[in-house]
Design a protein around this motif. Structure first.
Motif, PDB file in Angstrom:
ATOM      1  N   GLY A  52      30.472  25.707  27.753  1.00 15.56           N
ATOM      2  CA  GLY A  52      29.918  26.263  28.990  1.00 15.56           C
ATOM      3  C   GLY A  52      30.149  27.762  29.071  1.00 15.56           C
ATOM      4  N   PHE A  53      31.345  28.186  28.696  1.00 19.17           N
ATOM      5  CA  PHE A  53      31.681  29.616  28.713  1.00 19.17           C
ATOM      6  C   PHE A  53      30.747  30.397  27.784  1.00 19.17           C
ATOM      7  CE2 PHE A  53      34.187  32.957  26.502  1.00 19.17           C
ATOM      8  CZ  PHE A  53      34.325  33.842  27.569  1.00 19.17           C
ATOM      9  N   PHE A  54      30.531  29.872  26.586  1.00 21.64           N
ATOM     10  CA  PHE A  54      29.661  30.576  25.631  1.00 21.64           C
ATOM     11  C   PHE A  54      28.197  30.570  26.100  1.00 21.64           C
ATOM     12  CE2 PHE A  54      33.251  30.182  22.693  1.00 21.64           C
ATOM     13  CZ  PHE A  54      33.245  31.448  22.145  1.00 21.64           C
ATOM     14  N   ILE A  55      27.801  29.520  26.794  1.00 20.68           N
ATOM     15  CA  ILE A  55      26.422  29.500  27.309  1.00 20.68           C
ATOM     16  C   ILE A  55      26.267  30.538  28.421  1.00 20.68           C
ATOM     17  CG2 ILE A  55      24.739  28.083  28.591  1.00 20.68           C
ATOM     18  CD1 ILE A  55      25.628  25.719  26.805  1.00 20.68           C
ATOM     19  N   VAL A  56      27.297  30.690  29.234  1.00 20.69           N
ATOM     20  CA  VAL A  56      27.255  31.739  30.272  1.00 20.69           C
ATOM     21  C   VAL A  56      27.155  33.115  29.607  1.00 20.69           C
ATOM     22  CG1 VAL A  56      28.620  32.888  32.065  1.00 20.69           C
ATOM     23  CG2 VAL A  56      28.439  30.391  32.040  1.00 20.69           C
ATOM     24  N   LEU A  57      27.940  33.322  28.536  1.00 20.40           N
ATOM     25  CA  LEU A  57      27.856  34.593  27.798  1.00 20.40           C
ATOM     26  C   LEU A  57      26.450  34.813  27.248  1.00 20.40           C
ATOM     27  CD1 LEU A  57      31.168  34.872  25.719  1.00 20.40           C
ATOM     28  CD2 LEU A  57      30.513  36.175  27.725  1.00 20.40           C
ATOM     29  N   THR A  58      25.855  33.730  26.766  1.00 23.94           N
ATOM     30  CA  THR A  58      24.487  33.809  26.229  1.00 23.94           C
ATOM     31  C   THR A  58      23.513  34.276  27.308  1.00 23.94           C
ATOM     32  OG1 THR A  58      24.953  32.066  24.645  1.00 23.94           O
ATOM     33  CG2 THR A  58      22.646  32.444  25.167  1.00 23.94           C
ATOM     34  N   VAL A  59      23.665  33.702  28.500  1.00 29.63           N
ATOM     35  CA  VAL A  59      22.780  34.092  29.616  1.00 29.63           C
ATOM     36  C   VAL A  59      23.000  35.572  29.968  1.00 29.63           C
ATOM     37  CG1 VAL A  59      22.257  33.682  32.053  1.00 29.63           C
ATOM     38  CG2 VAL A  59      22.625  31.748  30.518  1.00 29.63           C
ATOM     39  N   LEU A  60      24.249  35.994  29.958  1.00 26.99           N
ATOM     40  CA  LEU A  60      24.543  37.395  30.271  1.00 26.99           C
ATOM     41  C   LEU A  60      23.937  38.338  29.222  1.00 26.99           C
ATOM     42  CD1 LEU A  60      28.257  37.140  31.484  1.00 26.99           C
ATOM     43  CD2 LEU A  60      26.225  37.517  32.881  1.00 26.99           C
ATOM     44  N   ILE A  61      24.022  37.923  27.964  1.00 24.29           N
ATOM     45  CA  ILE A  61      23.420  38.727  26.887  1.00 24.29           C
ATOM     46  C   ILE A  61      21.916  38.839  27.105  1.00 24.29           C
ATOM     47  CG2 ILE A  61      22.838  38.682  24.413  1.00 24.29           C
ATOM     48  CD1 ILE A  61      25.686  37.537  23.944  1.00 24.29           C
ATOM     49  N   LEU A  62      21.302  37.718  27.481  1.00 26.15           N
ATOM     50  CA  LEU A  62      19.854  37.725  27.723  1.00 26.15           C
ATOM     51  C   LEU A  62      19.497  38.665  28.879  1.00 26.15           C
ATOM     52  CD1 LEU A  62      17.031  36.493  27.126  1.00 26.15           C
ATOM     53  CD2 LEU A  62      17.545  34.803  28.868  1.00 26.15           C
ATOM     54  N   LEU A  63      20.272  38.595  29.955  1.00 23.51           N
ATOM     55  CA  LEU A  63      19.996  39.458  31.107  1.00 23.51           C
ATOM     56  C   LEU A  63      20.182  40.935  30.738  1.00 23.51           C
ATOM     57  CD1 LEU A  63      21.667  37.385  33.975  1.00 23.51           C
ATOM     58  CD2 LEU A  63      19.228  37.635  33.487  1.00 23.51           C
ATOM     59  N   TYR A  64      21.214  41.196  29.966  1.00 19.22           N
ATOM     60  CA  TYR A  64      21.478  42.560  29.493  1.00 19.22           C
ATOM     61  C   TYR A  64      20.286  43.052  28.662  1.00 19.22           C
ATOM     62  CZ  TYR A  64      24.389  46.320  27.406  1.00 19.22           C
ATOM     63  OH  TYR A  64      24.913  47.512  26.988  1.00 19.22           O
ATOM     64  N   PHE A  65      19.784  42.161  27.840  1.00 16.95           N
ATOM     65  CA  PHE A  65      18.644  42.502  26.985  1.00 16.95           C
ATOM     66  C   PHE A  65      17.408  42.825  27.840  1.00 16.95           C
ATOM     67  CE2 PHE A  65      14.954  40.537  24.621  1.00 16.95           C
ATOM     68  CZ  PHE A  65      14.700  41.652  23.848  1.00 16.95           C
ATOM     69  N   ILE A  66      17.141  41.967  28.812  1.00 21.58           N
ATOM     70  CA  ILE A  66      15.951  42.185  29.657  1.00 21.58           C
ATOM     71  C   ILE A  66      16.094  43.514  30.403  1.00 21.58           C
ATOM     72  CG2 ILE A  66      14.663  41.320  31.664  1.00 21.58           C
ATOM     73  CD1 ILE A  66      15.389  38.473  30.630  1.00 21.58           C
ATOM     74  N   TYR A  67      17.290  43.759  30.913  1.00 19.95           N
ATOM     75  CA  TYR A  67      17.522  45.029  31.595  1.00 19.95           C
ATOM     76  C   TYR A  67      17.293  46.202  30.633  1.00 19.95           C
ATOM     77  CZ  TYR A  67      20.204  49.077  32.978  1.00 19.95           C
ATOM     78  OH  TYR A  67      20.580  50.358  33.231  1.00 19.95           O
ATOM     79  N   ALA A  68      17.824  46.081  29.409  1.00 19.89           N
ATOM     80  CA  ALA A  68      17.727  47.175  28.429  1.00 19.89           C
ATOM     81  C   ALA A  68      16.288  47.484  28.050  1.00 19.89           C
ATOM     82  CB  ALA A  68      18.531  46.832  27.184  1.00 19.89           C
ATOM     83  N   THR A  69      15.433  46.471  28.090  1.00 19.03           N
ATOM     84  CA  THR A  69      14.027  46.731  27.719  1.00 19.03           C
ATOM     85  C   THR A  69      13.347  47.647  28.729  1.00 19.03           C
ATOM     86  OG1 THR A  69      13.324  44.732  28.859  1.00 19.03           O
ATOM     87  CG2 THR A  69      13.697  44.541  26.490  1.00 19.03           C
ATOM     88  N   PHE A  70      13.868  47.704  29.953  1.00 13.97           N
ATOM     89  CA  PHE A  70      13.288  48.585  30.968  1.00 13.97           C
ATOM     90  C   PHE A  70      13.921  49.979  30.967  1.00 13.97           C
ATOM     91  CE2 PHE A  70      12.255  44.404  32.758  1.00 13.97           C
ATOM     92  CZ  PHE A  70      10.903  44.578  32.961  1.00 13.97           C
ATOM     93  N   ALA A  71      15.090  50.070  30.380  1.00  7.73           N
ATOM     94  CA  ALA A  71      15.812  51.343  30.419  1.00  7.73           C
ATOM     95  C   ALA A  71      15.117  52.359  29.525  1.00  7.73           C
ATOM     96  CB  ALA A  71      17.246  51.144  29.955  1.00  7.73           C
ATOM     97  N   PRO A  72      14.979  53.619  29.994  1.00  9.10           N
ATOM     98  CA  PRO A  72      14.368  54.633  29.126  1.00  9.10           C
ATOM     99  C   PRO A  72      15.292  54.968  27.970  1.00  9.10           C
ATOM    100  CG  PRO A  72      15.194  55.650  31.125  1.00  9.10           C
ATOM    101  CD  PRO A  72      15.393  54.181  31.286  1.00  9.10           C
ATOM    102  N   ARG A  73      14.695  55.414  26.857  1.00 11.09           N
ATOM    103  CA  ARG A  73      15.484  55.712  25.661  1.00 11.09           C
ATOM    104  C   ARG A  73      16.403  56.915  25.881  1.00 11.09           C
ATOM    105  NH1 ARG A  73      16.464  55.258  20.363  1.00 11.09           N
ATOM    106  NH2 ARG A  73      16.513  57.174  19.161  1.00 11.09           N
ATOM    107  N   SER A  74      15.828  58.011  26.488  1.00 14.91           N
ATOM    108  CA  SER A  74      16.681  59.175  26.745  1.00 14.91           C
ATOM    109  C   SER A  74      17.064  59.174  28.218  1.00 14.91           C
ATOM    110  CB  SER A  74      15.954  60.464  26.399  1.00 14.91           C
ATOM    111  OG  SER A  74      14.975  60.726  27.352  1.00 14.91           O
ATOM    112  N   GLN A  75      18.329  59.368  28.468  1.00 16.25           N
ATOM    113  CA  GLN A  75      18.810  59.312  29.849  1.00 16.25           C
ATOM    114  C   GLN A  75      19.485  60.632  30.193  1.00 16.25           C
ATOM    115  OE1 GLN A  75      21.269  55.873  29.634  1.00 16.25           O
ATOM    116  NE2 GLN A  75      19.537  54.494  29.648  1.00 16.25           N
ATOM    117  N   SER A  76      18.673  61.707  30.172  1.00 15.91           N
ATOM    118  CA  SER A  76      19.241  63.033  30.359  1.00 15.91           C
ATOM    119  C   SER A  76      19.636  63.299  31.811  1.00 15.91           C
ATOM    120  CB  SER A  76      18.268  64.095  29.884  1.00 15.91           C
ATOM    121  OG  SER A  76      17.023  63.892  30.515  1.00 15.91           O
TER     122      SER A  76
END
Lengths: 463, 136
Positions: free
Chosen positions: B30-54
């Motif tokens: 269960g703990f590892f599945i929660v980590l998996t979900v967090l990784i997925l959410l992090y990934f989805i968030y990262a796809t929206f983040a701009p490459r340069s963050q000046s």
């Protein structure tokens, strides 16, 4: 169906399984070819791809001549016995009794190696191992592009592909290997046996080879040398992924008369779990590298491979959610290692040290933590962190870095390692092969020739 | 810590069920599945983040928080006004609008129904906010 026919069917299933798994492994080489070709500049594309292709020749022949014998002859040496050969006495122990027939079948003159209806298995296993060996040498190939001499590379590919990793395989990926029998080393997908060995061998070579001209400025700050065709590189990586499925399938052991699939260590497993875990490792690896590298396409696509290698050590045992977390961590760290390597003055054109060296190391250590305590056969230690650390340290340093450094150092002293400065600037395509990869396009070479002699085409024709 | 559900090789070899890590420890799975979900959410968030963050002001988190605060503020303001209106005499503007609509009975009924919903108030706030963001 007669009992004889049923028995033969079992043999044929095994023969067919390894045959087609090995055929699909050729996709790894197609992938490396495209990957390296795309990563090079236009002036070096043909020489880069040809060099990679020649790996099949150099390792193919030498693996037949002595590589296959080394794998079967070195499992006991130097801890639990000597090197096995015609001088060994099969009556010495039960282990020798079981191991020596395999050694005898691995000589180039062995009847088992030629067409022989009495042995359908030796040849197909040689085929699979030869493809493993070629993959190992191809890992080195990409890192050296655009400045290595083809002859020097061929020598190094033989040392790595037909000697170094093969000894590692004999010790850690063999049911008689001392690293397994004495320390419980477990490495189903060859994270340490192939990837750590090859990554650190590459590091040793790159120290002697030096960076490409223009890679570092006068202050030693790295400058990007961009791939001439990143889409080709990305397609190459996807082909490598395809080949990795086959490679990992070929790591499953199923022989005539078996009642279950096992690893090389005799522990139970399923092929289905390899399909699930490879796919998830690929996915999580892409995510890890994508985030870590801030969307860098080169690192992102390499992340898929980094993820698979990071879980390679015990992917047949990990739960899928554990695979995702390990692959993510390995691939997340990988770009940082690549940047660190670059900043330290080592020009690794394709990130082989980070992807294969670091992730191989990480992937070989992880079973000692994430699969700790899994029992091996009676009398053999269970999977443990000490065994994994010892094993991968010997592989990375003793069979990777040192042979790579020594071989390339000798070649350097003989002036056989690197092309001349003039040839490197002109490009290896013209310098070594006399032809360009893109003769009809306005390449850098074409434009510089135009500036020197306006009106003359790169082909030499007037017009 | 052992992740193996087996203590002997015989037990492992003869297993008929799950052989994977933590097979005997669903909490860890269960703990590892929660980590998996967090990784997925992090990934989805990262796809929206701009490459340069000046610039910090253009950071997606800062921009998102700003938009949410602005939207909430406008919504709250409109809802407050709406609630206030219910208990107060109509303003001159409403009186004049109503007197105009008296001549169009259908339009008047529709307008009354629509304007009375909180949804309409929220939509007006959003339009106002988008106009102000667009100007910036």
């Amino acid at each position: 169906m007669s009992p004889e026919a049923q028995t033969f069917l079992g043999t044929f299933v095994v023969e067919t399984y390894y045959y087609w798994a090995s055929v699909f492994m050729i996709a790894i080489h197609v992938g490396f070819l495209a990957y390296e070709g795309g990563a090079s500049r236009t002036k070096n594309v043909l020489a880069t791809m040809l060099k990679n292709l020649l790996t099949l020749a150099s390792v193919g022949i030498t693996f037949y001549l002595f590589g296959w014998w080394i794998y079967n002859a070195f499992p006991l040496f130097p801890v639990t016995g000597g090197i096995l050969g015609p001088w060994s006495n099969p009556e010495g122990s039960d282990v020798l009794k079981a191991a020596i027939p395999l050694v005898e079948a691995s000589y180039p003159w062995s009847p088992a190696m030629g067409p022989n209806p009495a042995d359908h298995i030796t040849g197909v296993f040689w085929f699979a191992f030869a493809l493993f060996a070629m993959t190992a040498a191809s890992i080195l190939s990409g890192a050296l592009i655009e400045r290595v001499q083809v002859g020097g590379y061929i020598v190094m590919s033989i040392v790595l592909g037909s000697v170094s990793w093969v000894v590692a395989g004999a010790w850690g990926w063999n049911p008689f290997g001392w690293m397994y029998t004495q320390f419980g080393y477990h490495d189903f997908g060859c994270a340490g046996v192939i990837h750590a060995v090859c990554g650190f061998f590459t590091l040793g070579v790159l120290i002697n080879l030096g960076p490409r001209i223009g890679k570092y400025d006068s202050n030693g700050k790295p400058r990007p040398i961009l791939p001439h065709n990143l889409p080709l590189t990305m397609v190459g990586l996807v082909l490598i992924f395809l080949g990795f499925y086959a490679f990992l399938a070929a790591c499953v052991i199923f022989l005539p008369g078996y009642e279950r699939e096992t690893t090389i260590y005799g522990t139970p497993m399923t092929l289905a779990s390899i399909g699930v875990n490879t796919t998830l490792a690929l996915a999580a690896g892409l995510i890890g590298a994508y985030i870590s590298s801030k969307k860098d396409p080169f690192f992102t696509i390499s992340g898929g491979l980094a993820g698979i290698i990071s879980v390679g050590g015990a992917m047949e045992l990990y739960h899928p959610s554990v695979v995702i977390v390990i692959a993510f961590i390995g691939a997340f760290i990988m770009p940082k290692i690549a940047i660190l390597v670059e900043k330290s003055g080592i020009d690794d054109a394709v990130g082989a040290i980070a992807v294969h060296g670091f992730c191989g190391l990480f992937g070989a250590i992880m079973p000692g933590i994430a699969a700790a305590g899994y029992p091996h056969a009676d009398g053999i230690p269970a999977i443990n962190l000490g065994g994994q650390l010892l094993g991968v340290a010997i592989f990375a340093i003793g069979l990777g870095f040192i042979p790579g450094y020594v071989t390339s150092f000798i070649l350097k002293q003989l002036n056989l390692l690197r092309v001349s400065r003039a040839e490197e600037i002109e490009g290896l395509d013209l310098g070594e092969l006399g032809v360009e990869g893109y003769p009809e396009y306005a390449t850098t070479a074409f434009l510089s020739q135009q500036q020197k002699s306006p009106g003359i085409h790169a082909s030499g024709e007037f017009g | 810590m052992s992740t193996s559900p087996f203590s002997t090789y015989k037990e492992f070899l003869e297993a008929k069920g799950p052989i994977y890590t933590f097979a005997n420890n669903p909490t860890m799975i269960g703990f590892f599945i929660v980590l998996t979900v967090l990784i997925l959410l992090y990934f989805i968030y990262a796809t929206f983040a701009p490459r340069s963050q000046s610039k910090n002001s253009q950071h997606p988190v800062a921009l998102g928080v700003l938009l949410m605060v602005g939207l909430s503020s406008a919504l709250a303001s409109n809802l407050y006004n709406f609630v206030q209106k219910e208990g107060q005499p109509p303003t001159r503007r409403v009186v004049s609008q109503r007197s105009l609509e008296m001549n169009q009975p259908e339009a008047r009924r529709f307008s009354q129904r629509r304007a009375a919903t909180p949804y309409a108030a929220a939509q007006r706030s959003l339009n106002k906010l988008m106009k102000s963001v667009w100007k910036v």
